[in-house]
Design an enzyme around this catalytic site. Structure first.
Site, PDB file in Angstrom:
ATOM      1  N   ASP A  47       0.881  -1.173   0.000  1.00  0.00           N
ATOM      2  CA  ASP A  47       0.000   0.000   0.000  1.00  0.00           C
ATOM      3  C   ASP A  47       0.916   1.219   0.000  1.00  0.00           C
ATOM      4  O   ASP A  47       2.137   1.098   0.147  1.00  0.00           O
ATOM      5  CB  ASP A  47      -0.906  -0.008   1.253  1.00  0.00           C
ATOM      6  CG  ASP A  47      -1.846   1.193   1.294  1.00  0.00           C
ATOM      7  OD1 ASP A  47      -2.361   1.597   0.238  1.00  0.00           O
ATOM      8  OD2 ASP A  47      -2.053   1.762   2.386  1.00  0.00           O
ATOM      9  N   SER A  48       0.313   2.397  -0.093  1.00  0.00           N
ATOM     10  CA  SER A  48       1.116   3.613  -0.018  1.00  0.00           C
ATOM     11  C   SER A  48       1.579   3.885   1.416  1.00  0.00           C
ATOM     12  O   SER A  48       2.521   4.645   1.622  1.00  0.00           O
ATOM     13  CB  SER A  48       0.285   4.796  -0.506  1.00  0.00           C
ATOM     14  OG  SER A  48      -0.869   4.914   0.299  1.00  0.00           O
TER      15      SER A  48
ATOM     16  N   CYS B 117      -4.574  -1.649  -1.618  1.00  0.00           N
ATOM     17  CA  CYS B 117      -4.720  -0.218  -1.847  1.00  0.00           C
ATOM     18  C   CYS B 117      -5.883  -0.027  -2.816  1.00  0.00           C
ATOM     19  O   CYS B 117      -5.837  -0.535  -3.956  1.00  0.00           O
ATOM     20  CB  CYS B 117      -3.420   0.310  -2.458  1.00  0.00           C
ATOM     21  SG  CYS B 117      -3.508   2.041  -2.937  1.00  0.00           S
TER      22      CYS B 117
ATOM     23  N   GLU C  14      -2.607   8.825   8.671  1.00  0.00           N
ATOM     24  CA  GLU C  14      -1.144   8.735   8.753  1.00  0.00           C
ATOM     25  C   GLU C  14      -0.612   9.560   9.933  1.00  0.00           C
ATOM     26  O   GLU C  14       0.428   9.254  10.496  1.00  0.00           O
ATOM     27  CB  GLU C  14      -0.498   9.196   7.439  1.00  0.00           C
ATOM     28  CG  GLU C  14      -0.758   8.255   6.254  1.00  0.00           C
ATOM     29  CD  GLU C  14       0.053   6.953   6.292  1.00  0.00           C
ATOM     30  OE1 GLU C  14       1.197   6.970   6.752  1.00  0.00           O
ATOM     31  OE2 GLU C  14      -0.494   5.912   5.859  1.00  0.00           O
TER      32      GLU C  14
ATOM     33  N   CYS D 244     -11.003   2.962   0.498  1.00  0.00           N
ATOM     34  CA  CYS D 244      -9.564   3.155   0.676  1.00  0.00           C
ATOM     35  C   CYS D 244      -9.192   2.343   1.910  1.00  0.00           C
ATOM     36  O   CYS D 244      -9.887   2.406   2.937  1.00  0.00           O
ATOM     37  CB  CYS D 244      -9.277   4.637   0.891  1.00  0.00           C
ATOM     38  SG  CYS D 244      -7.637   4.974   1.535  1.00  0.00           S
TER      39      CYS D 244
ATOM     40  N   HIS E 224      -7.129   2.691   4.110  1.00  0.00           N
ATOM     41  CA  HIS E 224      -6.874   3.449   5.341  1.00  0.00           C
ATOM     42  C   HIS E 224      -8.162   3.629   6.165  1.00  0.00           C
ATOM     43  O   HIS E 224      -8.092   3.839   7.378  1.00  0.00           O
ATOM     44  CB  HIS E 224      -6.346   4.850   5.025  1.00  0.00           C
ATOM     45  CG  HIS E 224      -4.886   4.914   4.701  1.00  0.00           C
ATOM     46  ND1 HIS E 224      -4.345   4.409   3.546  1.00  0.00           N
ATOM     47  CD2 HIS E 224      -3.842   5.456   5.395  1.00  0.00           C
ATOM     48  CE1 HIS E 224      -3.030   4.644   3.536  1.00  0.00           C
ATOM     49  NE2 HIS E 224      -2.708   5.277   4.646  1.00  0.00           N
TER      50      HIS E 224
END
Ligand code: DGL
Length: 271
Positions: free
Chosen positions: A10-11, A73, A152, A186, A188
């Site tokens: 993932d990012s 992702c 994040e 997403c 996240h």
């Protein structure tokens, strides 16, 4: 039986929502995780850039003799993954198919909401998948670009005031549209499912694509005879920026400390 590791990328932290589920469902598997934290977020970038990053992520994981890749992702899964997946010698999975299937099974009124990054919402990948599975479906979509930076930054508390304010703005139209199922498009977003769930209300089912993809991967590996048949797998984590920052937040989310197993790498050089 195949004891080679599963590669997941993932990012940033989001793909850990898939990893956590993989660990629960398949404790015997080795997992290699790559978080491209030096370039997060992917979600505001062009399709070409997202494909370029995805190829670099997959190439890095392939150097570790893995048996399958999960692009954990939503942005990559909806922006070209299916075009490039056939270029690799091992199966490459995204998260969108499993999430679309779960959403269609969950909805009762046929109104499905989708939240994701700008790139995921711009793409028509989810619309196509959902319409194929349920031609009469009504899809309501909203991009939520501030969610990834908030996650994040560790602002994941259910009553975090900044997160709550942003989420209220993003989700109001979806709530008013009467969706009964919401795809957290997403990876996240499951980390802020508490806040999203509170705002959407108890009658809305939240779909976690990473967790759904983990369950689908297990079924696929079982069919291929590719599960690792042993007690406990090993986990390694790679990031493209500070290993300490990632380890701190990831440990909180995973529920155990990973400080010693996170390594910073460059995707440009061979490791
Ligand atoms: N977790 C990712 C996704 O599922 C990436 C978000 C981002 O980097 O913008 O879309």
């Amino acid at each position: 039986m195949d004891i080679r590791p599963i590669g997941v990328f993932d990012s940033g932290l989001g793909g850990l929502t898939c990893v956590k589920r993989l660990m629960e469902l398949m404790p015997g598997e080795d997992i290699i995780y790559l978080g491209d934290t030096g370039r997060v977020p992917y979600g505001g970038r062009s399709r070409e850039t997202i494909i370029k990053y995805a190829r670099q992520d997959i190439d890095f994981l392939l150097r570790h003799d893995i048996k399958a890749v999960v692009a954990a992702c939503g942005t990559v899964s909806t922006n070209g993954l299916e075009e490039i997946a056939g270029d690799y010698p091992i199966p490459v999975f995204g998260v969108a198919d499993a999430a679309a299937e779960a959403a269609v099974s969950a909805t009762k009124n046929g109104k499905i909401g989708l939240i994701g990054t700008k790139a995921s919402i711009r793409s028509t990948a989810y619309d196509e998948k959902l319409l194929r599975l349920m031609p009469e479906v009504q899809i309501h979509k909203t991009a939520c670009p501030l969610f990834v930076p908030l996650v994040e930054e560790g602002r994941t508390g259910e009553d975090d005031p900044v997160l709550s304010l942003v989420a209220e703005q993003y989700l109001a139209d979806l709530r008013d549209a009467g969706v009964d199922t919401l795809i957290l498009g997403c990876t996240h977003y499951p980390l802020i499912a508490g806040t999203v769930g509170r705002i959407m209300g108890p009658r809305v089912t939240l779909i976690d694509p990473g967790a759904q993809a983990a369950a689908k991967l297990r079924r696929e590996l079982y069919k291929l005879g590719g599960l690792a048949d042993r007690e406990k797998g090993a986990y390694s984590y790679f990031v493209t920026d500070s290993a300490e920052d990632f380890a701190r937040t990831a440990s909180l989310f995973l529920g155990f400390r990973i400080e010693g197993s996170v390594k910073r790498v460059s995707l440009e050089e061979r490791q």
